[in-house]
Write a protein that holds these residues in place. Structure first.
Motif, short mmCIF file in Angstrom:
data_model
loop_
_atom_site.label_atom_id
_atom_site.label_comp_id
_atom_site.label_asym_id
_atom_site.label_seq_id
_atom_site.Cartn_x
_atom_site.Cartn_y
_atom_site.Cartn_z
N ILE A 7 -25.07 129.85 -5.57
CA ILE A 7 -26.52 130.00 -5.66
C ILE A 7 -27.07 130.22 -4.26
O ILE A 7 -26.70 129.54 -3.31
CB ILE A 7 -27.17 128.73 -6.25
CG1 ILE A 7 -26.69 128.53 -7.69
CG2 ILE A 7 -28.68 128.82 -6.23
CD1 ILE A 7 -27.18 127.28 -8.34
N LEU A 9 -29.62 129.80 -1.45
CA LEU A 9 -30.58 128.76 -1.11
C LEU A 9 -31.11 129.06 0.28
O LEU A 9 -30.35 129.27 1.21
CB LEU A 9 -29.85 127.41 -1.13
CG LEU A 9 -30.65 126.17 -0.91
CD1 LEU A 9 -31.64 125.97 -2.07
CD2 LEU A 9 -29.75 124.96 -0.83
N ASN A 47 -37.44 126.14 -4.01
CA ASN A 47 -36.19 125.73 -3.36
C ASN A 47 -35.78 124.32 -3.80
O ASN A 47 -34.60 124.04 -3.97
CB ASN A 47 -36.33 125.80 -1.84
CG ASN A 47 -36.23 127.22 -1.34
OD1 ASN A 47 -35.68 128.08 -2.01
ND2 ASN A 47 -36.78 127.47 -0.17
N GLU A 50 -34.07 124.68 -6.95
CA GLU A 50 -32.72 125.21 -6.72
C GLU A 50 -31.75 124.11 -6.31
O GLU A 50 -30.61 124.07 -6.80
CB GLU A 50 -32.72 126.30 -5.64
CG GLU A 50 -33.08 127.65 -6.16
CD GLU A 50 -32.79 128.75 -5.16
OE1 GLU A 50 -32.54 129.87 -5.61
OE2 GLU A 50 -32.83 128.51 -3.95
N LEU A 74 -32.96 131.34 -8.89
CA LEU A 74 -34.18 130.79 -9.48
C LEU A 74 -35.44 131.52 -9.01
O LEU A 74 -36.42 131.56 -9.74
CB LEU A 74 -34.28 129.30 -9.19
CG LEU A 74 -33.41 128.47 -10.12
CD1 LEU A 74 -33.35 127.02 -9.70
CD2 LEU A 74 -33.88 128.58 -11.56
#
Length: 118
Positions: A7, A9, A47, A50, A74
């Motif tokens: 993911i 970030l 965030n 996330e 996301l």
């Protein structure tokens, strides 16, 4: 952007640096102050979701956060038109998940609905 377990970030150091730069530039142009500050608040909240999602996905896949086999963006999901589109996107990305993702999807949608408008 920092790649963390499948993911993306935002790197918080870069995020904070950008926030400081935005605040400095806001002082020069008064009309945009509230808009810029609000956008950064919104991004931080996404965030935060996330970070939570990484932890939850690690449990669903029974792996360390760094070893997640999926990439769930996301920021992209938040921008979709409605919960149905978001649900379909999440299901598509997590289609190989060994555990039931129903409650995860419900929690993601609830967290997105709780975000301030942007």
């Amino acid at each position: 952007a920092e790649y963390m377990g499948g993911i993306f970030l935002t790197d918080y150091k870069q995020f904070n640096k950008t926030l400081k730069q935005k605040k400095m530039s806001e002082k020069k142009k008064k009309p945009g102050i509230l808009t810029q500050k609000y956008d950064m608040t919104f991004l931080k909240k996404v965030n935060d979701i996330e970070v939570w999602a990484i932890s939850e996905l690690a449990k669903l896949y029974d792996v360390d956060e760094e070893s997640l086999p999926v990439e769930l963006d996301l920021h992209e999901i938040v921008e979709l038109e409605n919960d149905e589109e978001r649900t379909e996107e999440i299901k598509d990305v997590l289609k190989g998940c060994p555990k039931d993702i129903t409650s995860f999807i419900a929690e993601v949608l609830a967290k997105i609905r709780a975000l301030p408008p942007h």
